[in-house]
Write a protein that holds these residues in place. Structure first.
Motif, PDB file in Angstrom:
ATOM      1  N   ILE A  19       0.834  -1.208   0.000  1.00  0.00           N
ATOM      2  CA  ILE A  19       0.000   0.000   0.000  1.00  0.00           C
ATOM      3  C   ILE A  19       0.861   1.248   0.000  1.00  0.00           C
ATOM      4  CG2 ILE A  19      -1.733   1.324   1.272  1.00  0.00           C
ATOM      5  CD1 ILE A  19      -2.797  -1.298   2.362  1.00  0.00           C
ATOM      6  N   SER A  20       1.794   1.309   0.924  1.00  0.00           N
ATOM      7  CA  SER A  20       2.668   2.479   1.043  1.00  0.00           C
ATOM      8  C   SER A  20       4.091   2.001   1.289  1.00  0.00           C
ATOM      9  CB  SER A  20       2.200   3.378   2.193  1.00  0.00           C
ATOM     10  OG  SER A  20       3.018   4.525   2.292  1.00  0.00           O
ATOM     11  N   GLU A  21       4.857   1.948   0.224  1.00  0.00           N
ATOM     12  CA  GLU A  21       6.230   1.441   0.306  1.00  0.00           C
ATOM     13  C   GLU A  21       7.240   2.539   0.648  1.00  0.00           C
ATOM     14  OE1 GLU A  21       7.048  -1.685   0.100  1.00  0.00           O
ATOM     15  OE2 GLU A  21       5.106  -2.502  -0.493  1.00  0.00           O
ATOM     16  N   GLY A  22       6.861   3.796   0.426  1.00  0.00           N
ATOM     17  CA  GLY A  22       7.732   4.908   0.804  1.00  0.00           C
ATOM     18  C   GLY A  22       8.712   5.362  -0.251  1.00  0.00           C
ATOM     19  N   LYS A  23       8.565   4.882  -1.489  1.00  0.00           N
ATOM     20  CA  LYS A  23       9.548   5.208  -2.523  1.00  0.00           C
ATOM     21  C   LYS A  23       9.563   6.699  -2.857  1.00  0.00           C
ATOM     22  CE  LYS A  23       9.320   0.627  -4.645  1.00  0.00           C
ATOM     23  NZ  LYS A  23       8.937  -0.143  -5.858  1.00  0.00           N
ATOM     24  N   VAL A  67      14.026  22.808   9.708  1.00  0.00           N
ATOM     25  CA  VAL A  67      13.537  21.445   9.850  1.00  0.00           C
ATOM     26  C   VAL A  67      12.594  21.153   8.688  1.00  0.00           C
ATOM     27  CG1 VAL A  67      12.204  19.832  11.269  1.00  0.00           C
ATOM     28  CG2 VAL A  67      13.730  21.491  12.365  1.00  0.00           C
ATOM     29  N   ILE A  68      12.828  20.041   7.997  1.00  0.00           N
ATOM     30  CA  ILE A  68      11.918  19.592   6.947  1.00  0.00           C
ATOM     31  C   ILE A  68      11.293  18.279   7.404  1.00  0.00           C
ATOM     32  CG2 ILE A  68      11.660  18.835   4.558  1.00  0.00           C
ATOM     33  CD1 ILE A  68      14.088  20.503   3.835  1.00  0.00           C
ATOM     34  N   ILE A  69       9.977  18.255   7.474  1.00  0.00           N
ATOM     35  CA  ILE A  69       9.248  17.045   7.840  1.00  0.00           C
ATOM     36  C   ILE A  69       8.778  16.396   6.547  1.00  0.00           C
ATOM     37  CG2 ILE A  69       7.284  16.106   9.117  1.00  0.00           C
ATOM     38  CD1 ILE A  69       7.389  18.747  10.798  1.00  0.00           C
ATOM     39  N   GLN A  70       9.424  15.301   6.182  1.00  0.00           N
ATOM     40  CA  GLN A  70       9.057  14.577   4.964  1.00  0.00           C
ATOM     41  C   GLN A  70       8.077  13.472   5.336  1.00  0.00           C
ATOM     42  OE1 GLN A  70       9.923  15.120   1.580  1.00  0.00           O
ATOM     43  NE2 GLN A  70       8.174  13.715   1.486  1.00  0.00           N
ATOM     44  N   THR A  71       6.830  13.589   4.827  1.00  0.00           N
ATOM     45  CA  THR A  71       5.803  12.682   5.318  1.00  0.00           C
ATOM     46  C   THR A  71       4.788  12.293   4.263  1.00  0.00           C
ATOM     47  OG1 THR A  71       4.173  12.369   7.102  1.00  0.00           O
ATOM     48  CG2 THR A  71       4.276  14.559   6.090  1.00  0.00           C
ATOM     49  N   PRO A  72       4.340  11.042   4.301  1.00  0.00           N
ATOM     50  CA  PRO A  72       3.118  10.704   3.592  1.00  0.00           C
ATOM     51  C   PRO A  72       1.930  11.161   4.435  1.00  0.00           C
ATOM     52  CG  PRO A  72       3.902   8.779   4.760  1.00  0.00           C
ATOM     53  CD  PRO A  72       4.910   9.878   5.007  1.00  0.00           C
ATOM     54  N   VAL A  73       0.800  11.327   3.812  1.00  0.00           N
ATOM     55  CA  VAL A  73      -0.416  11.656   4.557  1.00  0.00           C
ATOM     56  C   VAL A  73      -1.264  10.399   4.657  1.00  0.00           C
ATOM     57  CG1 VAL A  73      -2.493  13.077   4.633  1.00  0.00           C
ATOM     58  CG2 VAL A  73      -0.338  14.060   3.825  1.00  0.00           C
ATOM     59  N   PHE A  74      -1.405   9.910   5.890  1.00  0.00           N
ATOM     60  CA  PHE A  74      -2.240   8.737   6.175  1.00  0.00           C
ATOM     61  C   PHE A  74      -3.478   9.218   6.931  1.00  0.00           C
ATOM     62  CE2 PHE A  74       1.635   5.641   6.571  1.00  0.00           C
ATOM     63  CZ  PHE A  74       1.835   5.709   5.199  1.00  0.00           C
ATOM     64  N   TRP A  75      -4.641   9.018   6.365  1.00  0.00           N
ATOM     65  CA  TRP A  75      -5.872   9.403   7.038  1.00  0.00           C
ATOM     66  C   TRP A  75      -5.825  10.856   7.523  1.00  0.00           C
ATOM     67  CZ3 TRP A  75      -9.820   6.551   5.928  1.00  0.00           C
ATOM     68  CH2 TRP A  75      -9.615   5.216   5.592  1.00  0.00           C
ATOM     69  N   ILE A 184       6.093  11.921 -11.360  1.00  0.00           N
ATOM     70  CA  ILE A 184       7.322  12.030 -10.572  1.00  0.00           C
ATOM     71  C   ILE A 184       8.241  13.121 -11.102  1.00  0.00           C
ATOM     72  CG2 ILE A 184       9.283  10.794  -9.620  1.00  0.00           C
ATOM     73  CD1 ILE A 184       6.512   9.793  -8.709  1.00  0.00           C
ATOM     74  N   ASP A 185       8.450  13.162 -12.414  1.00  0.00           N
ATOM     75  CA  ASP A 185       9.351  14.171 -12.980  1.00  0.00           C
ATOM     76  C   ASP A 185       8.862  15.574 -12.663  1.00  0.00           C
ATOM     77  OD1 ASP A 185      10.957  12.186 -13.984  1.00  0.00           O
ATOM     78  OD2 ASP A 185      10.161  12.292 -16.027  1.00  0.00           O
ATOM     79  N   LEU A 186       7.556  15.782 -12.755  1.00  0.00           N
ATOM     80  CA  LEU A 186       6.993  17.097 -12.440  1.00  0.00           C
ATOM     81  C   LEU A 186       7.143  17.405 -10.962  1.00  0.00           C
ATOM     82  CD1 LEU A 186       5.448  19.632 -13.293  1.00  0.00           C
ATOM     83  CD2 LEU A 186       3.315  18.353 -12.935  1.00  0.00           C
ATOM     84  N   PHE A 187       6.891  16.406 -10.103  1.00  0.00           N
ATOM     85  CA  PHE A 187       7.085  16.612  -8.665  1.00  0.00           C
ATOM     86  C   PHE A 187       8.507  17.083  -8.372  1.00  0.00           C
ATOM     87  CE2 PHE A 187       3.843  13.015  -7.647  1.00  0.00           C
ATOM     88  CZ  PHE A 187       2.789  13.889  -7.858  1.00  0.00           C
ATOM     89  N   MET A 188       9.500  16.440  -8.975  1.00  0.00           N
ATOM     90  CA  MET A 188      10.893  16.777  -8.710  1.00  0.00           C
ATOM     91  C   MET A 188      11.231  18.181  -9.213  1.00  0.00           C
ATOM     92  SD  MET A 188      12.117  14.306  -6.998  1.00  0.00           S
ATOM     93  CE  MET A 188      10.494  13.917  -6.354  1.00  0.00           C
ATOM     94  N   GLU A 189      10.705  18.511 -10.367  1.00  0.00           N
ATOM     95  CA  GLU A 189      10.941  19.856 -10.914  1.00  0.00           C
ATOM     96  C   GLU A 189      10.327  20.919 -10.010  1.00  0.00           C
ATOM     97  OE1 GLU A 189       9.635  22.480 -14.846  1.00  0.00           O
ATOM     98  OE2 GLU A 189       9.574  20.283 -14.941  1.00  0.00           O
TER      99      GLU A 189
END
Length: 204
Positions: A19-23, A67-75, A184-189
């Motif tokens: 479901i959420s592998e974190g890649k 501080v950068i909080i890198q997070t997926p959004v779960f619920w 993904i490419d757009l996200f990175m840009e």
């Protein structure tokens, strides 16, 4: 670079097999690390899922300019392991009085407001978040679910702890529709452009 800046990159991802592998979160965090290191910043990292020492984490926060909080959004929030981390780290910061002394109020000065007792004025925080929700779900009063709320509104509580300690909240970065329609490419840009803006803000 004079007065070399330090970044603390907090990885909040909690893996759910299939479901959420974190890649994507790993890719975004890696991009941020490379971006700042290329500008001669020092980058420290915390991988919450690997375990941590609260006192060490408080020191990391004290040393970091951003501080950068890198997070997926779960619920509609961060994974629960980040909430546990935040409770422990901010409580340690209060007990040691390194992050804050109290809530800011004073019986002798009624003009002092709640939430003004932090010791870390001038430090900064931002969120980089990945969402299954599409972009059009937000800032749109025609969407019945969120009723015009923004992604920042949904995650307001995540950075509020930091503001309580004196931090400035910088613009967040959001990747939307990452499950059904990842670009993904757009996200990175877009993230690179965002980080360029952030870099200028922390060097003012």
């Amino acid at each position: 670079m004079e007065n070399k800046k330090t970044i603390l990159l907090i990885h909040t991802h909690q893996k759910y097999d299939g479901i959420s592998e974190g890649k994507l979160n790993k890719t975004l965090a890696g991009h941020a690390k490379s971006f700042f290191e290329s500008k001669q910043y020092e980058v420290q990292e915390t991988f919450i899922d690997n375990g941590y020492d609260p006192q060490t984490e408080v020191e990391k926060h004290i040393n970091a300019d951003l501080v950068i909080i890198q997070t997926p959004v779960f619920w509609f929030n961060t994974p629960w392991i980040y909430k546990k981390y935040a409770d422990e780290i901010f409580m340690e910061g209060l007990l040691s009085q390194k992050k804050l002394n109290d809530d800011g109020r004073s019986r002798n000065d009624v003009t002092k407001q709640y939430g003004s007792g932090g010791n870390l004025d001038g430090k900064k925080v931002m969120i980089s978040a990945t969402w299954n929700a599409p972009n059009e779900s937000f800032d749109n009063h025609n969407q019945v679910f969120l009723n015009g709320k923004s992604a920042n509104d949904v995650l307001f509580n995540v950075t509020l702890n930091y503001k309580f300690c004196g931090y400035d909240i910088l613009p967040n970065f959001h990747c939307f529709d990452v499950v059904k329609n990842p670009t993904i490419d757009l996200f990175m840009e877009q993230y690179n452009t965002h980080l360029e803006m952030i870099s200028k803000m922390i060097n003012k």
